[in-house]
Design a protein around this motif. Structure first.
Motif, PDB file in Angstrom:
ATOM      1  N   HIS A  60      -0.653  29.169   1.093  1.00 26.51           N
ATOM      2  CA  HIS A  60       0.254  28.666   2.158  1.00 26.51           C
ATOM      3  C   HIS A  60       1.352  29.595   2.523  1.00 26.51           C
ATOM      4  CE1 HIS A  60      -1.475  24.431   1.447  1.00 26.51           C
ATOM      5  NE2 HIS A  60      -2.177  25.070   2.095  1.00 26.51           N
ATOM      6  N   GLU A  63       0.231  32.274   4.627  1.00 28.61           N
ATOM      7  CA  GLU A  63       0.010  31.717   6.158  1.00 28.61           C
ATOM      8  C   GLU A  63       1.251  31.685   6.825  1.00 28.61           C
ATOM      9  OE1 GLU A  63      -3.830  28.777   5.514  1.00 28.61           O
ATOM     10  OE2 GLU A  63      -1.858  28.054   5.640  1.00 28.61           O
ATOM     11  N   HIS A  88       1.499  21.091   5.402  1.00 30.25           N
ATOM     12  CA  HIS A  88       1.528  21.914   4.004  1.00 30.25           C
ATOM     13  C   HIS A  88       2.224  20.990   2.963  1.00 30.25           C
ATOM     14  CE1 HIS A  88       0.666  26.282   5.303  1.00 30.25           C
ATOM     15  NE2 HIS A  88      -0.368  25.468   5.425  1.00 30.25           N
ATOM     16  N   HIS A 130      -7.179  20.145   8.131  1.00 27.99           N
ATOM     17  CA  HIS A 130      -6.012  21.104   8.123  1.00 27.99           C
ATOM     18  C   HIS A 130      -6.855  22.597   8.273  1.00 27.99           C
ATOM     19  CE1 HIS A 130      -2.111  23.446   7.936  1.00 27.99           C
ATOM     20  NE2 HIS A 130      -2.738  24.017   6.781  1.00 27.99           N
ATOM     21  N   GLU A 134      -6.904  25.501  11.372  1.00 27.72           N
ATOM     22  CA  GLU A 134      -6.430  26.678  11.218  1.00 27.72           C
ATOM     23  C   GLU A 134      -7.669  27.781  11.612  1.00 27.72           C
ATOM     24  OE1 GLU A 134      -5.128  26.599   7.190  1.00 27.72           O
ATOM     25  OE2 GLU A 134      -3.235  26.857   7.978  1.00 27.72           O
TER      26      GLU A 134
HETATM   27 FE   FE2 Z   1      -2.464  25.945   6.293  1.00 24.31          FE
END
Ligand code: FE2
Ligand code: FE2
Length: 187
Positions: A60, A63, A88, A130, A134
């Motif tokens: 995360h 990202e 997140h 999620h 993405e």
């Molecule tokens: Fe993510």
């Protein structure tokens, strides 16, 4: 350690492929509980240890680097990115809840079958949705940025923790998980 933005994006895609395997395994073990059978609790614990320790702590934040570059360099690509942080946080919270359920069972506490099935199902659905967002939207927009900023290097020294399961140096404590991944991909 500095790395090209394009390489971070490649790492992120690879993480998603690995995380998808974890979620498939998690779903298989949850299916066993649903059918009234005993799951492999050690495996469940390893999966959640990987997802909460590596994915939440390294994936995360990586990202975040890509998404903040999108916001600053190409704001027209940044629509909806404000939803990433709460997602997140939500994923980390659901993951922690499930990991706590599994650790409670390991220490002999009573956790109902219904609760573990519900917590696992919530987590799998949330994380899959999620990752799909993405892969199908955010990372495609990030590709456009990477093409323009092919020479952009970013410092990821604070995130140089290697993947303990899929990385070059596999952590011994994940041996059972690795065996299961191997059997799972062979089947
Ligand atoms: Fe993510
Ligand atoms: Fe992701």
């Amino acid at each position: 350690m500095t790395i090209q933005l394009a390489d971070i994006l490649d790492d992120l895609h690879e993480d998603h492929r690995n995380m998808a395997v974890m979620l498939d395994l998690l779903e298989r073990e949850t299916g066993r509980i649903r059918e009234g059978n005993k799951p492999d609790y050690e495996l469940l614990h390893d999966i959640m240890r990987y997802l909460t320790v590596y994915s939440d702590a390294v994936h995360h934040p990586k990202e975040d680097i890509v998404y903040s570059a999108m916001k600053s360099k190409r704001p027209e690509l940044a629509a909806g990115l404000e939803r990433v942080e709460p997602e997140h946080e939500d994923i980390a919270k659901l993951g922690e809840t499930l990991r706590n359920d599994i650790e409670a069972i390991a220490s002999g506490a009573a956790v109902t079958r219904e609760r573990i099935i519900e917590d696992s199902t919530d987590y799998v659905h949330r994380l899959r949705a999620h990752m799909l967002w993405e892969e199908e939207d955010l990372f495609r927009r990030a590709d456009a940025l990477v093409k323009d900023e092919s020479l952009m290097f970013v410092d990821i020294s604070h995130l140089d923790k290697l993947d303990p399961v899929f990385g070059p140096e596999r952590e011994h404590s994940f041996a059972n998980l690795l065996e299961n991944i191997k059997d799972f991909s062979d089947s």
